[in-house]
Design a protein around this motif. Sequence first.
Motif, mmCIF file in Angstrom:
data_model
loop_
_atom_site.group_PDB
_atom_site.id
_atom_site.type_symbol
_atom_site.label_atom_id
_atom_site.label_comp_id
_atom_site.label_asym_id
_atom_site.label_seq_id
_atom_site.Cartn_x
_atom_site.Cartn_y
_atom_site.Cartn_z
ATOM 1 N N GLY A 1 0.816 -1.208 0.000
ATOM 2 C CA GLY A 1 0.000 0.000 0.000
ATOM 3 C C GLY A 1 0.849 1.256 0.000
ATOM 4 O O GLY A 1 0.518 2.256 -0.658
ATOM 5 N N VAL A 2 1.972 1.227 0.721
ATOM 6 C CA VAL A 2 2.887 2.371 0.740
ATOM 7 C C VAL A 2 3.507 2.569 -0.639
ATOM 8 O O VAL A 2 3.659 3.710 -1.109
ATOM 9 N N VAL A 3 3.864 1.470 -1.313
ATOM 10 C CA VAL A 3 4.408 1.576 -2.675
ATOM 11 C C VAL A 3 3.381 2.236 -3.599
ATOM 12 O O VAL A 3 3.729 3.101 -4.425
ATOM 13 N N MET A 4 2.119 1.846 -3.477
ATOM 14 C CA MET A 4 1.082 2.472 -4.309
ATOM 15 C C MET A 4 0.942 3.958 -3.982
ATOM 16 O O MET A 4 0.664 4.773 -4.871
ATOM 17 N N LEU A 5 1.130 4.326 -2.720
ATOM 18 C CA LEU A 5 1.117 5.749 -2.366
ATOM 19 C C LEU A 5 2.265 6.488 -3.050
ATOM 20 O O LEU A 5 2.115 7.637 -3.481
ATOM 21 N N GLU A 6 3.418 5.845 -3.146
ATOM 22 C CA GLU A 6 4.536 6.444 -3.874
ATOM 23 C C GLU A 6 4.171 6.674 -5.338
ATOM 24 O O GLU A 6 4.461 7.727 -5.914
ATOM 25 N N LEU A 7 3.538 5.664 -5.951
ATOM 26 C CA LEU A 7 3.123 5.799 -7.349
ATOM 27 C C LEU A 7 2.110 6.914 -7.518
ATOM 28 O O LEU A 7 2.101 7.620 -8.531
ATOM 29 N N LEU A 8 1.248 7.081 -6.540
ATOM 30 C CA LEU A 8 0.201 8.099 -6.618
ATOM 31 C C LEU A 8 0.755 9.501 -6.407
ATOM 32 O O LEU A 8 0.413 10.432 -7.151
ATOM 33 N N THR A 9 1.603 9.673 -5.414
ATOM 34 C CA THR A 9 2.027 11.013 -5.007
ATOM 35 C C THR A 9 3.406 11.409 -5.514
ATOM 36 O O THR A 9 3.723 12.603 -5.556
ATOM 37 N N GLY A 10 4.246 10.426 -5.854
ATOM 38 C CA GLY A 10 5.627 10.736 -6.213
ATOM 39 C C GLY A 10 6.491 11.051 -5.015
ATOM 40 O O GLY A 10 7.658 11.419 -5.176
ATOM 41 N N ARG A 11 5.945 10.889 -3.805
ATOM 42 C CA ARG A 11 6.692 11.196 -2.579
ATOM 43 C C ARG A 11 7.336 9.944 -2.007
ATOM 44 O O ARG A 11 6.863 8.837 -2.233
ATOM 45 N N GLN A 12 8.376 10.155 -1.209
ATOM 46 C CA GLN A 12 9.030 9.052 -0.520
ATOM 47 C C GLN A 12 8.268 8.718 0.765
ATOM 48 O O GLN A 12 7.631 9.583 1.367
ATOM 49 N N PRO A 13 8.336 7.461 1.204
ATOM 50 C CA PRO A 13 7.604 7.062 2.416
ATOM 51 C C PRO A 13 8.015 7.849 3.653
ATOM 52 O O PRO A 13 7.190 8.096 4.535
ATOM 53 N N LEU A 14 9.283 8.229 3.713
ATOM 54 C CA LEU A 14 9.768 9.051 4.820
ATOM 55 C C LEU A 14 10.684 10.118 4.242
ATOM 56 O O LEU A 14 11.697 9.808 3.613
ATOM 57 N N ASP A 15 10.305 11.369 4.432
ATOM 58 C CA ASP A 15 11.068 12.472 3.854
ATOM 59 C C ASP A 15 11.262 13.542 4.927
ATOM 60 O O ASP A 15 10.358 14.328 5.218
ATOM 61 N N ARG A 16 12.455 13.557 5.521
ATOM 62 C CA ARG A 16 12.743 14.502 6.602
ATOM 63 C C ARG A 16 12.815 15.945 6.116
ATOM 64 O O ARG A 16 12.795 16.870 6.936
ATOM 65 N N SER A 17 12.899 16.148 4.807
ATOM 66 C CA SER A 17 12.964 17.516 4.296
ATOM 67 C C SER A 17 11.599 18.194 4.266
ATOM 68 O O SER A 17 11.516 19.417 4.095
ATOM 69 N N LYS A 18 10.533 17.421 4.416
ATOM 70 C CA LYS A 18 9.187 17.969 4.422
ATOM 71 C C LYS A 18 8.854 18.543 5.799
ATOM 72 O O LYS A 18 9.521 18.237 6.797
ATOM 73 N N PRO A 19 7.798 19.365 5.884
ATOM 74 C CA PRO A 19 7.308 19.787 7.198
ATOM 75 C C PRO A 19 6.959 18.568 8.047
ATOM 76 O O PRO A 19 6.639 17.498 7.511
#
Length: 676
Positions: A569-587
């Motif tokens: 499900g997390v992989v599909m979220l990556e495909l949907l959003t283009g975001r990484q599962p954990l991104d410390r650069s984000k808010p």
Amino acid sequence: MRHNLAGLWISLLAIFTTAVHCRTDSQDVSALNGMYSSLTSHSQLEGWKSSGGDPCGDSWKGIKCSGSSVTKINLSGLGLTGSMGYQLANMASVTHFDLSKNNLNGDLPYQLPPNSRHIDLSKNSFTGVVPFSISEMTNLNTLNLAHNQLNNQLGDMFGKLTKLKQMDLSFNSLSGNLPQSFKSLSGLKKLDLQNNQLSGSIKVLGNLPLEELNVENNKFSGWIPAELKNISSLQTGGNSWSTPPPPPPEKGIGKPAVIGIVLGSIAFVLLVVSVIVAVVKKRSSLPPLRFLDEELNHHRSPTPLASQELSNNVSEFKPSDSALIDIKALPEVPSSSARSSASDCVQTLDDNEITNRLNAARSISIRVVHHFPFADLRAATGNFASSRLIGKGSIGCVYRAKYADGQVLAVKKLDSTKFLGSSPEEFSQIISKISHVHHPNIAKLVGYSSEQGDNMLVYEYFRNGSLHKFLHVSDDFSKPLTWNTRVKIALGTAQAIAYLHESCSPPIVHKNIKSSNIVLDSEFNPHLSDCGLASFHQRPSQNLGAGYKAPECSVPEAYTLKSDVYSFGVVMLELLTGRQPLDRSKPISEQFLVLWATPQLHDIVSLSNMVDPSLRGLYPPKSLSMLADIIAFCVRPEPKFRPQMSEVVVSLLRLVEHSNMNMREDLDLGMDDNDD
């Protein structure tokens, strides 16, 4: 009174017999459930269910059984729509499979009932290619795929179909030359190829025992073989045959000329043999793989055109006996025709027995993996140079190995610390396990190396790299993944996981599903890697993948099948959003993808705002909502509320069908809106 009692006993006996003997095999039930769920119009299927049921005992429409096994499926002319489902390979007792004269669409499944004798899927709207799984249907007698929308070339898949008597591929859009394996159709009596776009010569048909042949309205050229002109029914119009007659056969030649030709041939053969011997001595340590390779520009990500898909025949090498694991002697994968409680993927032998066979195997089987000398792998990877590093994970690094002849492989060098405290037999068990995993969407093991404490696994190499790189390591040279490609990747990966979970007995838990473990071939088909390496993920020091780990996995031992579902499900979220599962650069509120995305999956406005910007709005909005629903189910906090992977596959198949139907309309509307 006595008569009534007798009648009662007969009724009770009938009920008891039905309960005991007519209970349908669970794999057949599951496959029929999947087929029913994949269909979008099935009002004619009386008795059918999407879950459970007893097709044999309850006499489902179109289903015939022998004992507890389904043997015949005849659903011809029922006005069915949708697709056929994906579990047909589990129906090992089906010999008659007829879904002709319906309105079914989508690509033909890559697997069909494996022991079929009669397959009729004609007069539908199927697309794609003729499934390669047909190549293993050695009992096939009749194949009818006429009047569909099949395209591309025919694969060279007919070598084992010696029992095939009738084949009809007419009225499709097949192209290219006829495959050379047609020569092996020694039982073929009737062949219909008319109204396609096939080209080249039909010489390959010359020696077949044909009685009827129709090749009209194609792009064939050359001459019609003389052997075919005597068959009872021959139709060849609408092609580009050569108008002059074929050249006459050569007349006999004199004795001196014969002697000269023979002597010249002998000299030529000796020369060829000497060259071959020299090459073999030089390359005896390598398997006979030949792949085209292009040097990668290490300053950019690979593009879709920088790859050529690898051969599917890596399991058929025949190197020297000393270099092989005896896969035939090791636990064999039971054929789909032999159902039992035995493992379909992995079985266990005594550790010493496995080790002995690993170290000193004398194989007579073609199902082999190759032993690679450590020195050769070191040379091919430039001494495991950083420039050859293509991936780094918690259990080892993956390097690109390139040989002088153009052969390219992926070498996973396992971290030696992972074997501390383990028995010497563990690596041989890992190889045995991986060798029995076979699925089109799972990366294939080519070989191994185990010398002086260095353990390595050698896989086929995919030049398009990992999904992670395409989503997260992009630059100006990379081509963004389209919506349809993303859905295709999700579906293929889901099918691979469903195979591990539900086709293998006992089920295989992957435990490390993430975008960097999904590699893409030249057609952007996904291949799941790291399968069979779950034992490494049970160690306390193992990081289960930041952002992919299910909530229940506080310790590695807590990982289950449903934990794999969450990670997917997390992989599909990556495909949907283009975001990484954990991104410390984000808010802070956006750093954990699941926590940020989940509350927005059911809000249309929020959902559209979180779509990967690189898609530039080019996606079907309704399909977007469908994918969001699937993701929401997969990443539920409680494992028991997550779906099984087979259910995920069915949902994605529906999404694929919906995307194909609505993509053009939605894109046109989107462009109109942008123009405004």
